[in-house]
Design a protein around this motif. Sequence first.
Motif, PDB file in Angstrom:
ATOM      1  N   HIS A   1       0.847  -1.187   0.000  1.00  0.00           N
ATOM      2  CA  HIS A   1       0.000   0.000   0.000  1.00  0.00           C
ATOM      3  C   HIS A   1       0.883   1.238   0.000  1.00  0.00           C
ATOM      4  O   HIS A   1       1.237   1.754   1.050  1.00  0.00           O
ATOM      5  CB  HIS A   1      -0.906   0.010   1.238  1.00  0.00           C
ATOM      6  CG  HIS A   1      -1.750  -1.196   1.329  1.00  0.00           C
ATOM      7  ND1 HIS A   1      -2.847  -1.391   0.527  1.00  0.00           N
ATOM      8  CD2 HIS A   1      -1.661  -2.298   2.112  1.00  0.00           C
ATOM      9  CE1 HIS A   1      -3.406  -2.552   0.821  1.00  0.00           C
ATOM     10  NE2 HIS A   1      -2.694  -3.122   1.768  1.00  0.00           N
TER      11      HIS A   1
ATOM     12  N   LEU B   1      -6.720  -2.598 -15.791  1.00  0.00           N
ATOM     13  CA  LEU B   1      -7.862  -2.474 -14.886  1.00  0.00           C
ATOM     14  C   LEU B   1      -9.146  -2.208 -15.664  1.00  0.00           C
ATOM     15  O   LEU B   1     -10.195  -2.799 -15.374  1.00  0.00           O
ATOM     16  CB  LEU B   1      -7.619  -1.366 -13.862  1.00  0.00           C
ATOM     17  CG  LEU B   1      -6.504  -1.644 -12.865  1.00  0.00           C
ATOM     18  CD1 LEU B   1      -6.193  -0.398 -12.053  1.00  0.00           C
ATOM     19  CD2 LEU B   1      -6.877  -2.805 -11.962  1.00  0.00           C
TER      20      LEU B   1
ATOM     21  N   ASP C   1     -10.172  -1.749  -4.465  1.00  0.00           N
ATOM     22  CA  ASP C   1      -9.393  -2.984  -4.448  1.00  0.00           C
ATOM     23  C   ASP C   1     -10.274  -4.195  -4.144  1.00  0.00           C
ATOM     24  O   ASP C   1     -10.087  -5.267  -4.730  1.00  0.00           O
ATOM     25  CB  ASP C   1      -8.204  -2.903  -3.500  1.00  0.00           C
ATOM     26  CG  ASP C   1      -8.578  -2.575  -2.071  1.00  0.00           C
ATOM     27  OD1 ASP C   1      -9.712  -2.176  -1.811  1.00  0.00           O
ATOM     28  OD2 ASP C   1      -7.698  -2.717  -1.200  1.00  0.00           O
TER      29      ASP C   1
ATOM     30  N   ARG D   1      -9.288   4.040  -3.097  1.00  0.00           N
ATOM     31  CA  ARG D   1      -8.881   3.026  -2.125  1.00  0.00           C
ATOM     32  C   ARG D   1      -9.898   1.880  -2.002  1.00  0.00           C
ATOM     33  O   ARG D   1      -9.540   0.736  -1.885  1.00  0.00           O
ATOM     34  CB  ARG D   1      -8.632   3.643  -0.763  1.00  0.00           C
ATOM     35  CG  ARG D   1      -8.037   2.671   0.226  1.00  0.00           C
ATOM     36  CD  ARG D   1      -7.591   3.357   1.490  1.00  0.00           C
ATOM     37  NE  ARG D   1      -6.656   4.447   1.257  1.00  0.00           N
ATOM     38  CZ  ARG D   1      -5.340   4.296   1.215  1.00  0.00           C
ATOM     39  NH1 ARG D   1      -4.814   3.119   1.379  1.00  0.00           N
ATOM     40  NH2 ARG D   1      -4.556   5.337   1.024  1.00  0.00           N
TER      41      ARG D   1
ATOM     42  N   PHE E   1     -12.080  -5.082  -7.388  1.00  0.00           N
ATOM     43  CA  PHE E   1     -11.191  -5.793  -8.307  1.00  0.00           C
ATOM     44  C   PHE E   1     -11.043  -7.248  -7.874  1.00  0.00           C
ATOM     45  O   PHE E   1     -11.115  -8.167  -8.690  1.00  0.00           O
ATOM     46  CB  PHE E   1      -9.809  -5.133  -8.367  1.00  0.00           C
ATOM     47  CG  PHE E   1      -9.827  -3.709  -8.826  1.00  0.00           C
ATOM     48  CD1 PHE E   1     -10.706  -3.268  -9.799  1.00  0.00           C
ATOM     49  CD2 PHE E   1      -8.954  -2.794  -8.290  1.00  0.00           C
ATOM     50  CE1 PHE E   1     -10.717  -1.950 -10.224  1.00  0.00           C
ATOM     51  CE2 PHE E   1      -8.946  -1.476  -8.708  1.00  0.00           C
ATOM     52  CZ  PHE E   1      -9.833  -1.053  -9.677  1.00  0.00           C
ATOM     53  N   GLY E   2     -10.829  -7.454  -6.595  1.00  0.00           N
ATOM     54  CA  GLY E   2     -10.678  -8.812  -6.071  1.00  0.00           C
ATOM     55  C   GLY E   2     -11.918  -9.651  -6.293  1.00  0.00           C
ATOM     56  O   GLY E   2     -11.824 -10.825  -6.674  1.00  0.00           O
TER      57      GLY E   2
END
Length: 92
Positions: free
Chosen positions: A8, A26, A64, A61, A67-68
């Motif tokens: 991070h 992305l 993530d 922030r 995305f996961g």
Amino acid sequence: MSVHTRLHPQQPADFHTGLRVNRAALLGLFEDSLLARTGLIDAAALRARLLGVHPDPNALRGLDATFGCEVWLRSRAGRAPSPVSAATGGPP
């Protein structure tokens, strides 16, 4: 350097460099999003956030986890590896 610091980045320059280098991958991940198909995310809004200007790294922030979830859902559905995993050499 701690694991947290490596995973991070604390410096805005690191954040912006990472986003610039990985933006295409992305965006590609969400071109045919399973999360969007099920109505769990708004793909157009996510795309706008990725393409927007973010002077503060905290602006993205929370993405993530999104995305996961997309990568996990694709792996469960037996789809081809995502552009992100292909670009980073990581697991699908």
